[in-house]
Scaffold this motif. Structure first.
Motif, PDB file in Angstrom:
ATOM      1  N   THR A  64       0.840  -1.191   0.000  1.00  0.00           N
ATOM      2  CA  THR A  64       0.000   0.000   0.000  1.00  0.00           C
ATOM      3  C   THR A  64       0.876   1.242   0.000  1.00  0.00           C
ATOM      4  N   VAL A  65       0.465   2.235  -0.803  1.00  0.00           N
ATOM      5  CA  VAL A  65       1.129   3.543  -0.812  1.00  0.00           C
ATOM      6  C   VAL A  65       0.055   4.617  -0.664  1.00  0.00           C
ATOM      7  N   THR A  66       0.442   5.756  -0.131  1.00  0.00           N
ATOM      8  CA  THR A  66      -0.467   6.890  -0.041  1.00  0.00           C
ATOM      9  C   THR A  66      -0.240   7.793  -1.246  1.00  0.00           C
ATOM     10  N   THR A  67      -1.282   8.048  -2.001  1.00  0.00           N
ATOM     11  CA  THR A  67      -1.172   8.802  -3.245  1.00  0.00           C
ATOM     12  C   THR A  67      -1.181  10.302  -2.989  1.00  0.00           C
ATOM     13  N   VAL A  68      -1.043  11.068  -4.055  1.00  0.00           N
ATOM     14  CA  VAL A  68      -1.093  12.518  -3.963  1.00  0.00           C
ATOM     15  C   VAL A  68      -2.471  12.991  -3.511  1.00  0.00           C
ATOM     16  N   ASP A  69      -3.503  12.147  -3.708  1.00  0.00           N
ATOM     17  CA  ASP A  69      -4.834  12.477  -3.203  1.00  0.00           C
ATOM     18  C   ASP A  69      -4.911  12.400  -1.688  1.00  0.00           C
ATOM     19  N   GLY A  70      -3.887  11.785  -1.060  1.00  0.00           N
ATOM     20  CA  GLY A  70      -3.897  11.598   0.372  1.00  0.00           C
ATOM     21  C   GLY A  70      -4.616  10.337   0.813  1.00  0.00           C
ATOM     22  N   ASP A  71      -4.907   9.454  -0.143  1.00  0.00           N
ATOM     23  CA  ASP A  71      -5.645   8.225   0.145  1.00  0.00           C
ATOM     24  C   ASP A  71      -4.762   7.003  -0.081  1.00  0.00           C
ATOM     25  N   PRO A  72      -5.026   5.916   0.636  1.00  0.00           N
ATOM     26  CA  PRO A  72      -4.230   4.697   0.433  1.00  0.00           C
ATOM     27  C   PRO A  72      -4.637   3.977  -0.854  1.00  0.00           C
ATOM     28  N   MET A  73      -3.655   3.431  -1.551  1.00  0.00           N
ATOM     29  CA  MET A  73      -3.900   2.608  -2.737  1.00  0.00           C
ATOM     30  C   MET A  73      -3.176   1.285  -2.540  1.00  0.00           C
ATOM     31  N   THR A  74      -3.906   0.200  -2.594  1.00  0.00           N
ATOM     32  CA  THR A  74      -3.321  -1.125  -2.392  1.00  0.00           C
ATOM     33  C   THR A  74      -3.199  -1.837  -3.729  1.00  0.00           C
ATOM     34  N   VAL A  75      -2.021  -2.418  -3.971  1.00  0.00           N
ATOM     35  CA  VAL A  75      -1.791  -3.170  -5.199  1.00  0.00           C
ATOM     36  C   VAL A  75      -1.465  -4.609  -4.832  1.00  0.00           C
ATOM     37  N   ALA A  76      -1.815  -5.517  -5.745  1.00  0.00           N
ATOM     38  CA  ALA A  76      -1.602  -6.939  -5.491  1.00  0.00           C
ATOM     39  C   ALA A  76      -0.826  -7.568  -6.628  1.00  0.00           C
ATOM     40  N   TYR A  77      -0.082  -8.613  -6.302  1.00  0.00           N
ATOM     41  CA  TYR A  77       0.673  -9.395  -7.279  1.00  0.00           C
ATOM     42  C   TYR A  77       0.304 -10.860  -7.056  1.00  0.00           C
ATOM     43  N   SER A  78      -0.429 -11.430  -8.017  1.00  0.00           N
ATOM     44  CA  SER A  78      -0.934 -12.786  -7.809  1.00  0.00           C
ATOM     45  C   SER A  78      -0.262 -13.830  -8.677  1.00  0.00           C
ATOM     46  N   SER A  79       0.411 -13.438  -9.735  1.00  0.00           N
ATOM     47  CA  SER A  79       1.118 -14.417 -10.557  1.00  0.00           C
ATOM     48  C   SER A  79       2.563 -14.506 -10.083  1.00  0.00           C
ATOM     49  N   SER A  80       3.127 -15.698 -10.080  1.00  0.00           N
ATOM     50  CA  SER A  80       4.491 -15.850  -9.589  1.00  0.00           C
ATOM     51  C   SER A  80       5.134 -17.098 -10.158  1.00  0.00           C
ATOM     52  N   TYR A  81       6.453 -17.153 -10.067  1.00  0.00           N
ATOM     53  CA  TYR A  81       7.195 -18.357 -10.433  1.00  0.00           C
ATOM     54  C   TYR A  81       8.437 -18.429  -9.559  1.00  0.00           C
ATOM     55  N   ALA A  82       9.043 -19.581  -9.515  1.00  0.00           N
ATOM     56  CA  ALA A  82      10.226 -19.758  -8.672  1.00  0.00           C
ATOM     57  C   ALA A  82      11.432 -19.178  -9.375  1.00  0.00           C
ATOM     58  N   GLY A  83      11.784 -17.970  -9.033  1.00  0.00           N
ATOM     59  CA  GLY A  83      12.916 -17.311  -9.678  1.00  0.00           C
ATOM     60  C   GLY A  83      13.909 -16.848  -8.641  1.00  0.00           C
ATOM     61  N   THR A  84      14.715 -15.850  -9.025  1.00  0.00           N
ATOM     62  CA  THR A  84      15.694 -15.281  -8.103  1.00  0.00           C
ATOM     63  C   THR A  84      15.501 -13.770  -8.089  1.00  0.00           C
ATOM     64  N   PRO A  85      14.988 -13.163  -7.019  1.00  0.00           N
ATOM     65  CA  PRO A  85      14.617 -13.821  -5.759  1.00  0.00           C
ATOM     66  C   PRO A  85      13.384 -14.710  -5.941  1.00  0.00           C
ATOM     67  N   PRO A  86      13.141 -15.607  -4.997  1.00  0.00           N
ATOM     68  CA  PRO A  86      12.042 -16.561  -5.156  1.00  0.00           C
ATOM     69  C   PRO A  86      10.693 -15.876  -5.344  1.00  0.00           C
ATOM     70  N   GLN A  87       9.816 -16.557  -6.054  1.00  0.00           N
ATOM     71  CA  GLN A  87       8.432 -16.127  -6.231  1.00  0.00           C
ATOM     72  C   GLN A  87       8.326 -14.723  -6.836  1.00  0.00           C
ATOM     73  N   GLN A  88       9.034 -14.492  -7.929  1.00  0.00           N
ATOM     74  CA  GLN A  88       8.896 -13.227  -8.637  1.00  0.00           C
ATOM     75  C   GLN A  88       7.543 -13.162  -9.337  1.00  0.00           C
ATOM     76  N   ALA A  89       7.011 -11.967  -9.487  1.00  0.00           N
ATOM     77  CA  ALA A  89       5.810 -11.772 -10.280  1.00  0.00           C
ATOM     78  C   ALA A  89       6.172 -11.899 -11.755  1.00  0.00           C
ATOM     79  N   THR A  90       5.193 -12.249 -12.567  1.00  0.00           N
ATOM     80  CA  THR A  90       5.486 -12.549 -13.970  1.00  0.00           C
ATOM     81  C   THR A  90       4.710 -11.658 -14.931  1.00  0.00           C
TER      82      THR A  90
END
Length: 570
Positions: A393-419
């Motif tokens: 989560t980051v706070t935007t210029v609007d002053g509100d929280p924005m949450t982002v998600a990463y659901s795709s992954s694979y076993a990489g370096t570092p482990p479980q990188q998004a794809t």
């Protein structure tokens, strides 16, 4: 660069060519005025003289939205939102196989996607501007790139990235190899036939300087510190002693370069990829503890992407035109690491580079500017910390929280990188032939547009409109049955500065005219040229140093129009 204001041209349907129209502003939320006429004025079917292609690696609509929310607010608009023509672009590739019909790869990496717009042809993962084949370690057919074609036309070329300059996207502009990993002479195991000792073109680092790209700027000094196959010298020494490159390593050293008269420029500003604007904020299961604004970090002596872009344009700017590719590389790299702040900062940096390109295009309307990505990624804006396998989560210029998600992954370096993902991505453009990016296109279609397609003929009148009769009382004075003819519209493609003694051609396009005359005046000397009713190209006569006035006069059924441009002979 200072943004210049260019006046719009005379109205009329043929005025859709509009060389000289200011870039359209971003569409505000809740706009009320119809925009059809404004967009029509941006259409220019002429071939571009110069091209600036800006790439956000991994920059899809989700990442653009996240950066917009953070940087300028949900109702704000980025510079890359300002381009008048926008479309969607497919990014699929191929898989190795027996051929000639290769299986489809619906999700591709940066090598085949960058090769797609560079060559106009599809290829397989890991391959750089080279066709598909039966196996990853079997070389395909080399495909000529847009950059190489521009070079053959006698135009200057540039390649800028915040990654190692030998990374996949910048490599695809001016090298050909079967595996993107073969970036320097010490890592050629996957590319045995590409070794110079085997009669090949060598590693990517060697090929970029062998191709004599005029401006090469990015990271990757470690690649150029490696020895050639024969151990005689480093790749950097080879670039300097054999290919005439001047090497710079800091922002101040780059600033000191003022022209290409001393030779091409190789800027290597970090050992590997360049430092990102913001410190990392990596998504984790359950969400990040820090939900405030991103924190800027020191980048030492490294230049910004915008300053590299500005310097590249200044060095490449010439009456004959140029091709420049610019990449914000770590949008993708940060997304792989689930680093939302790193990705936002890199997209902000790219957006500043877009502003720089638009400033130049505004003053040089014969330049085509394209902004796009290479493939989609896994970043998603979600409702809360339960929206994905890892969130931040980051706070935007609007002053509100924005949450982002990463659901795709694979076993990489570092482990479980998004794809990467296989979704279509945004493409936007302004300038000659920019309208070709609208609708749904494939990234290979950019190849023909950047080289300049055969110009089409615009209609001289608007479409027929069928109006349903109104039950209300008709006016007693009937409307005229024939609309008055428009005054001729004139477009002149000409450089601001001309080198004395150089062969310089100017191009005039005219709509709604029957007679077209050009007068070239310097002091008391005047040269007159008659062109066809639709315009044409003509060569400037031999001129002295100083100011030269070029005046185009077009006469048609709607009256007479003139367009005057002052050039400087130096």
């Amino acid at each position: 660069m200072k943004r210049l204001s260019i006046p719009t041209l005379a109205a009329g349907a043929a005025a859709a060519l509009a060389v000289g129209v200011v870039a359209a502003t971003a569409v505000p939320m809740g706009f009320t005025q119809d925009r059809s006429a404004d967009l029509a004025k941006q259409i220019n079917p002429a071939k571009p003289k110069s091209v600036i292609l800006l790439i956000g690696d991994g920059m899809d609509d989700s990442m653009i939205t996240a950066a917009r929310n953070y940087s300028v607010g949900a109702a704000g608009r980025l510079a890359l939102d300002e381009l008048p023509f926008t479309g969607a672009m497919t990014t699929y590739g191929l898989k190795v196989g027996a051929g000639p019909d290769y299986p489809i790869a619906y999700v591709s990496d940066s090598a085949p996607t960058a090769s797609g717009w560079s060559t106009g042809k599809k290829t397989v993962d890991g391959r750089i501007s080279q066709g598909p084949s039966a196996a990853d370690n079997v070389a395909g057919t080399d495909y000529e790139t847009v950059l190489e074609k521009y070079k053959l036309m006698g135009k200057l070329t540039g390649d800028v990235s915040t990654a190692e300059i030998t990374d996949a996207t910048p490599a695809a502009a001016a090298s050909h190899i079967n595996a993107r990993a073969c970036q320097d002479p010490t890592v050629m195991t996957a590319c045995p036939s590409a070794k110079k000792s085997a009669g090949g073109l060598g590693s990517i680092a060697e090929q970029l300087v062998d191709n004599k790209v005029d401006v090469l700027l990015g990271g990757g000094s470690n690649r150029y510190a490696k020895l050639l196959e024969d151990g005689s010298e480093t790749v950097l020494s080879y670039a300097q002693t054999k290919k005439g490159y001047r090497s710079v390593a800091t922002a101040s050293e780059l600033d000191a370069i003022t022209s290409l008269s001393g030779g091409p420029v190789l800027g290597l500003f970090s050992p590997s990829h360049m430092t990102r604007k913001y410190a990392p904020r990596v998504a984790v299961n359950g969400g990040t503890a820090d939900t405030g604004a991103c924190v800027e970090q020191s980048r030492g002596t490294q230049p910004t992407l915008a300053s590299m872009t500005d310097k590249a344009i200044d060095l490449l700017d010439n009456p004959n035109g140029f091709f420049l590719q610019v990449e914000g590389a770590s949008v993708d790299k940060a997304e792989h690491e689930r680093d939302i702040c790193g990705a936002i900062g890199e997209l902000e940096e790219l957006d500043q580079a877009v502003k720089t390109a638009l400033d130049y295009q505004n003053a040089h309307p014969d330049t085509l500017v394209i902004v796009t990505g290479d493939h989609a990624h896994s970043t998603q804006i979600v409702m809360d910390n339960y929206g994905g396998s890892a969130t931040a989560t980051v706070t935007t210029v609007d002053g509100d929280p924005m949450t982002v998600a990463y659901s795709s992954s694979y076993a990489g370096t570092p482990p479980q990188q998004a794809t990467h993902t296989g979704a279509q991505i945004r493409v936007a453009a302004i300038g000659p032939q920019a309208a070709n990016v609208t609708g749904v296109i494939d990234q290979t279609d950019l190849f023909g547009t950047m080289l300049g397609r055969t110009p089409s003929t615009l209609p001289t009148s608007g479409p027929t409109v069928t109006v349903t009769a109104s039950p209300t009382t008709q006016p007693t004075t009937p409307a005229p049955t024939t609309a008055p003819a428009d005054k001729p519209a004139i477009w002149l493609a000409a450089p601001k500065k001309v080198s004395r003694g150089a062969e310089t051609w100017l191009a005039v396009t005219v709509g709604d005219a029957t007679e077209v005359t050009v007068r070239i005046k310097q002091g008391k000397d005047t040269t007159k040229k008659e062109l066809s009713a639709t315009g044409g190209s003509f060569k400037l006569p031999q001129l002295r140093k100083g100011a030269v006035q070029v005046k185009v006069t077009a006469t048609g059924p709607g009256g007479r129009s003139t367009l005057t441009r002052t050039l400087t002979v130096r």
